[in-house]
Design an enzyme around this catalytic site. Structure first.
Site, mmCIF file in Angstrom:
data_model
loop_
_atom_site.group_PDB
_atom_site.id
_atom_site.type_symbol
_atom_site.label_atom_id
_atom_site.label_comp_id
_atom_site.label_asym_id
_atom_site.label_seq_id
_atom_site.Cartn_x
_atom_site.Cartn_y
_atom_site.Cartn_z
ATOM 1 N N HIS A 1008 0.807 -1.219 0.000
ATOM 2 C CA HIS A 1008 0.000 0.000 0.000
ATOM 3 C C HIS A 1008 0.844 1.274 0.000
ATOM 4 C CE1 HIS A 1008 -3.722 2.227 1.664
ATOM 5 N NE2 HIS A 1008 -4.073 1.715 0.494
ATOM 6 N N LYS A 1010 2.888 4.372 -1.274
ATOM 7 C CA LYS A 1010 2.831 5.183 -2.487
ATOM 8 C C LYS A 1010 4.031 6.131 -2.437
ATOM 9 C CE LYS A 1010 -1.830 4.829 -1.042
ATOM 10 N NZ LYS A 1010 -2.144 3.601 -1.660
ATOM 11 N N ASP A 1015 16.400 11.296 -8.546
ATOM 12 C CA ASP A 1015 17.490 12.252 -8.375
ATOM 13 C C ASP A 1015 17.029 13.563 -8.985
ATOM 14 O OD1 ASP A 1015 19.419 12.461 -11.190
ATOM 15 O OD2 ASP A 1015 17.899 10.891 -11.060
ATOM 16 N N HIS A 1336 -9.562 10.041 0.956
ATOM 17 C CA HIS A 1336 -8.545 9.002 0.868
ATOM 18 C C HIS A 1336 -7.289 9.399 1.633
ATOM 19 C CE1 HIS A 1336 -5.600 6.331 -1.328
ATOM 20 N NE2 HIS A 1336 -6.592 5.484 -1.163
ATOM 21 N N LYS A 1338 -4.556 10.240 4.587
ATOM 22 C CA LYS A 1338 -4.091 9.517 5.778
ATOM 23 C C LYS A 1338 -3.168 10.481 6.520
ATOM 24 C CE LYS A 1338 -4.572 6.208 2.325
ATOM 25 N NZ LYS A 1338 -5.927 5.860 2.523
ATOM 26 N N ASP A 1343 -1.765 19.939 17.338
ATOM 27 C CA ASP A 1343 -1.428 21.265 17.872
ATOM 28 C C ASP A 1343 -0.797 22.181 16.829
ATOM 29 O OD1 ASP A 1343 -2.357 20.388 20.338
ATOM 30 O OD2 ASP A 1343 -0.367 19.783 21.028
#
Length: 1485
Positions: A1008, A1010, A1015, A1336, A1338, A1343
């Site tokens: 999973h 991604k 360079d 989607h 994550k 704070d």
């Protein structure tokens, strides 16, 4: 043996069934043979009538087998019609050729007299196959468990043929290029992995064969077993990975025997011989003498680890049986192929036979009825509608077609029927050769396991023993001969081989027990082996001068070295044949086990036939079948004897037994004076007076091995009390928090010496240590030890020996104890608890694999693109304003400007997307697709490496998208034969787990991560030097991901989303039918500095594990060009970042993890039972939550977990296994703040529902887990408020949102050419012009000073470490901490930009997210937006996207439906989800 016929009524579900009740029909009522027509009461498990006193109507009639017209009478008439109730009827007027082994040298078979003054003439299988393929003009159809392109079919130097040295692969390509339609269905072993383990578990060469014929005129389809039969996901995964396509057939058009050049006929081959390596052999079955000739390039020896031609013999000799069929029966084999091709073939490529009607002779007899060599033949199969096209849907139609109905499929189980029918007809003897012999487990006499749990239910062994019993009772002779391999192919000491040997032993024992009991009942004193006898085959050769000399030798003291020294090895029996009374024969691909006989497991085919002029009536049959048996016995025994003409006689069976015992003694002897005179060996077991199968004296193991001949399954698979593998687990009550490694061979005094750092957020009275014994499919409990939590709370170290007790809390045998040391650290006493990042020198999250890197630069991305001037002025400290970045534009630039390397990992990568789509921000070359861009860079010399998750449910040419629609097969094919190295890698194919775990992980979990690593140019303009830059986050480089903060539903369908329409929530959605599309909200990051090298190192670890070739750029060679890991910003630059990398991954997916738990602990890793795990993403979340002072803002695709603390009343929470701590840590954080009298706010944004059809069971199950998670958190908060006497809305502390959009119709909008079906979610959403924005992302912000961005969802799959592989970054700006004043750095600006995107406005209260004003403002606005979203009216565009998650919270924390809102708008999907106890939590958590 049964007293009742039981009818069970169940409620179906995707992975099992729930019992409704049972009805019982006493067998006694059926024995008179009359039809019974009755209504039976349905009762529950306690035999009480179920609710409503329901009944079931049944009709039954029992037919006693001995009254059947053909019982024990053989084939009484040449007009015998064949086996009844089958799909294929018997065909008359056929010709059959029988083959023993793939080749027989000239003059091998002696003169075997047949009736009519003839003699038996053998046939040569692979020579005939070569001729059949070579002479085909129109079609060549092949199915195989394995087909290997590099074999040659003609190898006998004395029988050469023109062109006979051509390989099978080249021969098939040659015929295809001549215009012959060559179609192949080869089993796709889903455990084979491209570029890594192409052979798979079964070494079938499937990937190699598929690649060989790619882009040729040969159409070769790799087809898994049953990918498309309407079963549940779980059944699909199980069948597709554990069972096989096992048919071995060849169908060709052939010349006419009369020389007619214009006409052609169909000829078919059916049997046990695959067209692959290791199968070529002769009846001599040489071990060493052909290693420099026919077997030098075809050395096959899978029973020894590390075997090779370089190390020498013995090779594994191969004995097999096949047949050639001519006449109408050949067309049945053709029809079988067509059914299978139509189900699993790639295109409509079958030859249209009607177009050949002037050429091809239709199905018709090939021999006259009065020809004494004529055959009547019938075809049988084990197959179901998932593998064969055209099976009827209705059970009543299936029954009329000779098929049976399963729960969710139609099955052809006629091979088993054919065996049973033939056994019941048998008069005198039965001769069997088979690779396996086990079954009828319902009748085993085991005392150490429940036979009913084994499931090997086919009847063949029991039918054989009952046949012998019936003959003993009738005072008649009957003999059964069974030839099997010494052991099933594979390392003989392995658990799987030993388990099969145990099942075989139990089968033998059941049969011998039946026979002994029958003999005793008749008062006959006899050896049961005079009625039933088992043999195996083996060879032993003296050394000859001029023999092949290997250049290497096997390791000392191994099975290989011992067998080489003793110059012996078994001959592998792969045949699948039964001869009855020399008048009837069955030959096919089906083993005598449940896999082959079931019909819904391995797919099989067989022929059963007889010669009507050669029946065993007044005198013994003396036709081709008799000659074939005698030829086989000559091969096995090296001689013939007159008694062999009467196989039923005691003389014959005793002669074979005595000879085979003599040969066994010679085989097993330490001395070798001459070649073994014959190959038939007595199977090395004894039979006691009561029928028990035992070891022979002094023969515990097969010669040269440490493999037991007779071994209980408990010991075979790890149940023994002298356990060789032990491990321990640590639980806080019912929540698993730790697991040790496996200890081998330390059963008496095991020492683990392992340490664990465990985050605790559990209600527990005990720490429980469980000791278990490992086995390949589970574990057996040895005992548990308990440490009361009360003894730990003072914070001092406890060093103690704990008594190990059984499940009744009684000391186990020997009063064993376990030594443990524990110390509890109260979180509130931790230095950073609720204080945030107090110092710029904060060192990062402890106990992790990657340390924190300083001096970095980070770019934060919301969505894949942001248009110009979208974000308003958001003030930051130092008089600056927040400036957004554009993800896919930066990705395009990064790839375009790379000079040395481009490394990509993805759950999905789609080659057809374009990265630059904003018409106001075009770039040179920006219209190029991603696939073409990567190929362009690779052609420029840039090393482009890609690791794309291989969705094992995607099937080449059939269902390429797989269950997840990732385009993996499409992407792999796109880059094949290019300079881009794209590897499709499944999750954990190679990590030392058991077979079952491999299958589970490889098919149910994903890669999973991604990431993109390139360079890049230097920011200072230095043209000579380069640096590493990495991208990490949630956005896959695939279709459906491009979006902007406007999240249009309809207005971009004629522009940027016309060719990228993504809407997987509606069945049958397409751009032709119009919107709404599914908008996509996601978050990503770009990393520069030392942290970018950590991402590079992660890629290298993964490539070295699964990439195949050594293609990684050697960075040392670029040391003069590439800037090494170092800060990219000065320490006093106020925009500098400190960043740390986290992962969820294990040693099965990353190379270089330490083997020892103590080394793992030092590396910041944890040890599992059989793997080393990096679980640092969960640690990062927990650490950040515990540090948090004021607020937490989360966006995530999923939000569920901490199931150990749910308050469910309708299920056992401990069974769910969503054990990660994040939701519980959040609620405990809020509780601690309430108790301290401080404000704290938690904001969580999730999708309205998980992507997919919202009414589906999986989506509803996830929503149910989410509701339970919310409810646990709100309950904790409500209890804390009540304890403090505070009257407040719990949503003022914890609030959940989703995102949605709604648009009015504009002139000039895209007009679809079709429309959705009426009264569907699709049509309703289109009419209402609304849809959710799919979250989607994550991400977590704490704070405004710390941020985590990655690929990991807040669920067990992502946080576990041994499930989905994940990556994340966690970072902060040391000059922008929330210490004396609120943080106002890039993280603050990013949050404010996100909130502007979601709300369409900004407010001063947003500067203080912890405040009641802020959280109430968001709640109030989101409720307003929800009302507009859900309204029947649509007057204007939705002013913002943030919607209050549509649930209520009661005064006691229960999460409920809102009034009148049971379902999400436009759907029939429940907002709260629905419990699906049958849906496995491992899939949905």
């Amino acid at each position: 043996m049964a007293s009742n016929v039981i009818f069970t009524i169940k409620e179906d579900n995707p992975i099992g069934a729930e019992l409704i009740g049972r009805a019982y029909m006493p067998v006694q009522e059926l024995l008179n043979g009359e039809e019974v027509d009755n209504w039976l009461e349905i009762v529950d498990k306690d035999h009480k009538p179920i609710h409503g006193h329901s009944k079931i109507h049944v009709k039954l009639q029992y037919f006693e087998v001995i009254k059947e017209v053909n019982w024990s009478r053989g084939i009484k008439s040449p007009k015998f019609p064949g086996v009844p109730y089958t799909f294929f009827s018997q065909r008359n007027g056929c010709r059959v050729s029988l083959y023993q082994d793939s080749h027989i040298p000239d003059n091998f078979v002696p003169k075997i007299p047949l009736s009519g003054g003839k003699f038996y003439q053998p046939h040569r299988c692979w020579e005939d196959v070569f001729d059949a393929i070579s002479n085909a003009r129109h079609l060549i159809y092949i199915t195989g468990w394995s087909v290997y392109t590099e074999i040659t079919l003609v190898r006998d130097s004395r029988r050469q043929k023109p062109g006979g040295d051509i390989t099978l692969g080249e021969l098939l390509k040659k015929k295809a290029n001549e215009g012959v339609r060559v179609l192949m269905l080869v089993w796709d072993d889903r455990t084979s992995v491209k570029n890594l383990k192409e052979d798979g578990m079964m070494a079938t060469h499937d990937e190699e064969t598929g690649n060989y014929f790619r882009d040729t005129e040969v159409h070769c389809v790799l087809c898994p077993r049953n990918p498309d039969d309407g079963r549940s996901i779980i059944q699909d995964l199980e069948i597709g990975t554990m069972f096989t396509h096992h048919q071995k057939i060849l169908v060709v058009d052939s010349e006419m025997p009369n020389g007619d050049k214009e006409r052609r006929r169909i000829v078919s081959f059916v049997g046990g011989i695959d067209l692959c390596d290791g199968r070529y052999d002769t009846p001599f079955h040489s071990l060493f003498r052909t290693l420099d000739t026919v077997h030098h390039d075809d050395f096959h020896q899978p029973n020894f680890v590390g075997s090779s031609i370089k190390k020498g013999g013995p090779r594994e000799p191969w004995h097999d049986i096949h047949s050639r069929l001519e006449g109408p029966i050949a067309w049945d084999v053709l029809f079988n192929f067509e059914q299978r091709w139509l189900k699993q073939g790639e295109k409509d490529l079958l030859v249209k036979l009607r177009e050949l009607e002037t050429t091809l002779i239709p199905p018709s007899p090939v021999m006259l009825p009065d020809d004494h060599e004529v055959w009547n033949v019938q075809m049988f199969r084990s197959i179901d509608g998932g593998a064969a096209f055209g099976f009827p849907d209705k059970p009543e139609d299936a029954a009329r077609s000779g098929l049976i109905s399963g729960k969710d499929n139609i099955i052809d189980r006629s091979i088993q029927d054919a065996y049973i029918n033939a056994i019941r007809r048998a008069k005198n003897f039965i001769y069997i050769e088979n690779q396996y012999f086990l079954g009828s487990s319902f009748s085993w006499y085991s005392k150490d396991l429940k036979d009913e749990d084994i499931g090997a239910l086919h009847l063949i062994p029991k039918e054989l023993s009952l046949k012998i019993v019936s003959k003993i009772e009738a005072g008649e002779r009957f003999s059964v001969y069974v030839v099997v391999p010494m052991w099933p192919e594979g390392v003989p000491e392995s658990a799987s081989v030993q388990a099969i040997l145990d099942w075989q032993r139990r089968t033998m024992e059941m049969m011998y027990t039946d026979i002994v009991q029958a003999l005793n009942a008749k008062g006959i004193v006899a050896n049961p082996k005079d009625y039933l006898t088992f043999f195996c085959l083996g060879n032993r050769e003296t050394k000859k001068s001029g023999e092949y000399l290997p250049s290497e030798k096997p390791d000392d003291d191994t099975d290989y070295s011992r067998a080489q020294q003793a110059r012996r090895f078994m001959i592998y029996v792969h045949a699948k044949m039964m001869i009855v009374d020399d008048e009837y024969i069955i030959i096919g691909s089906a083993n005598i086990n449940q896999r082959s006989m079931d019909g819904a497991r391995d797919s099989e085919i067989a022929m059963g036939g007889f010669q009507p002029y050669h029946l065993s009536r007044k005198q013994p049959a003396r036709g081709q079948i008799h000659g074939f048996r005698m030829s086989l016995w000559y091969e096995h025994l090296g001689m013939l004897d007159d008694c062999f003409l009467r196989p039923e006689s005691q003389d014959c069976i005793q002669k074979l037994n005595k000879t085979a015992e003599k040969y066994w003694d010679l085989y097993a002897s330490e001395r070798l004076d001459r070649d073994l005179p014959g190959h038939l060996l007595s199977y090395p077991v004894g039979v006691t007076a009561n029928g028990e199968v035992t070891e022979l004296p002094g023969l515990e193991h097969f010669p040269d091995t440490k493999a037991k001949v007779v071994k209980d399954v408990e010991k075979a698979v790890g149940f023994s009390k002298t356990a060789s593998k032990l491990y321990a687990t640590i639980d806080l009550e019912k929540a698993r928090v730790g697991r040790t490694r496996l200890l081998e061979n330390e059963h008496s005094n095991p020492r683990w010496y392992e340490s664990f750092h465990i985050y605790c957020a559990h209600m527990a009275s005990n720490v429980i240590f469980t000791i278990k014994e490992d086995n390949p499919i589970g574990a057996e409990l040895i005992g548990r030890a308990y440490m009361p939590v009360q003894e730990l709370l003072n914070g001092e170290e406890v060093d103690n020996w704990l008594e190990i007790v059984d499940k009744d809390h009684k000391p186990i045998h020997g009063h064993s104890k376990i030594h443990v040391k524990l110390q509890y650290f109260e979180v509130t006493k931790e230095v950073n608890w609720s204080r945030g990042i107090r110092s710029p020198k904060f060192p990062g999250v402890p106990y992790t694999f990657f340390s924190q890197r300083n001096g970095c630069r980070v770019s934060l991305y919301q969505d894949s693109h942001i248009p110009d001037n979208f974000v308003p002025k958001i003030p930051l400290s130092g008089g600056k304003f927040y400036l957004p970045h554009r993800c896919w534009e930066d990705v395009f630039d990064a790839i375009s400007n790379a000079k040395h390397l481009i490394y990509i990992t993805g759950w999905s990568v789609y080659t057809e997307i374009t990265l630059v789509r904003d018409s106001r921000r075009q770039k040179p070359g920006g219209d190029i697709t991603l696939g073409e861009l990567l190929k362009k860079k690779a052609n420029e010399g840039v090393r482009v490496l890609m690791l794309v998750w291989d969705d094992r449910t995607s099937v080449k040419n059939l269902k390429e998208d797989g269950m997840m629609a990732t385009h993996d097969e499409e992407t792999g094919n796109y880059f094949r034969a290019t300079e881009v190295h794209c590897v499709l890698c499944p999750r954990n194919p190679d990590d030392g787990r058991s077979i079952i775990q491999d299958l589970t992980i490889g098919t149910m979990f994903t890669h999973h991560q991604k990431i993109l690593v390139v360079d890049s140019e230097m920011p200072n303009g230095d043209k000579e030097r380069r640096r590493i830059v990495s991208f990490v986050g949630g956005i896959d480089l695939c279709d459906g991901r491009y979006d902007t903060p406007f999240h249009d539903l309809f207005r971009t369908l004629d522009t940027v989303h016309h060719d990228d329409f993504h809407q997987p929530n509606f069945v049958g959605s397409s751009i032709k039918k119009g919107g709404p599309r599914e908008p996509w909200h996601d978050i990503h990051s770009r990393l520069e500095g030392s942290i970018a090298w950590d991402v590079l190192f992660n890629f290298e670890q993964r490539w070295l594990k699964q990439g195949g070739k050594d293609l990684l750029v050697k960075l040392k060679e670029l040391e003069t060009t590439l800037i090494p890991p170092s800060p990219v910003m000065l320490p006093d630059d106020h925009e500098v970042w400190n960043v740390q990398m986290f992962r969820s991954i294990d040693g099965g997916a990353a190379f270089g993890f330490p083997d020892k738990p103590e080394d793992a602990a030092r590396s910041g890793l944890i040890s599992g039972k059989d793997n080393i795990i990096d679980r640092s993403i969960q640690d990062a979340y927990i650490n950040a939550i515990r540090r948090a002072k004021n607020f937490i803002y989360i966006e995530n695709q999923y939000f569920l977990g901490s199931s150990f603390s749910w308050y469910s009343k309708d299920l056992k929470d401990e069974d769910i296994g969503a054990l990660h701590l994040i939701p519980k840590e959040l609620s405990l954080k809020i509780v601690s703040k309430i108790e301290a009298g401080e404000r704290f706010s938690v904001y969580v944004v999730v999708p309205m529902w998980p992507e997919g059809v919202p009414e589906s069971a999986s989506v509803q199950a996830i929503l149910d887990w989410q509701r339970r998670t919310m409810e646990m958190m709100y309950t904790d908060i409500v209890q804390a408020l009540n304890a403090k006497g505070i009257v407040a809305n719990p949503k003022d502390y914890l609030t959940f949102f989703c995102l949605g959009n709604r648009e009015t119709k504009k002139s000039g909008e895209y007009l679809p050419s079709e429309k959705p079906d009426d009264n569907t979610d699709y049509s309703r959403a289109q009419q209402a012009r609304r849809f959710m924005i799919y979250v989607h992302a994550k991400m977590m912000i704490v704070d405004d000073e710390y941020i985590i961005i990655g690929s990991a969802n807040i669920n067990q799959r992502s946080m576990d470490g041994a499930r989905d592989s994940e990556i994340a970054m966690g970072g902060f700006q040391p000059y922008h901490l929330s210490s004396n004043q609120p943080a106002r750095g890039q993280i603050h600006g990013f949050r404010m930009s996100l909130w502007y995107e979601h709300l369409g406005m900004l407010d001063d209260s947003f500067l203080r997210p912890e405040s009641q004003d802020c959280i109430q403002k968001l709640n109030k606005t989101a409720e307003k937006y929800w009302d507009l979203y859900a309204s029947d009216r649509l007057d204007r565009d939705l002013p913002g996207h943030l919607l209050s998650y549509p649930v209520g919270v009661t005064a006691n924390g229960e999460v409920t439906e809102l009034p009148g809102l049971e379902h999400f708008p436009d759907t029939k999907a429940k907002v709260l989800g629905s419990k699906a106890p049958y849906y496995p939590p491992i899939l949905t958590t």
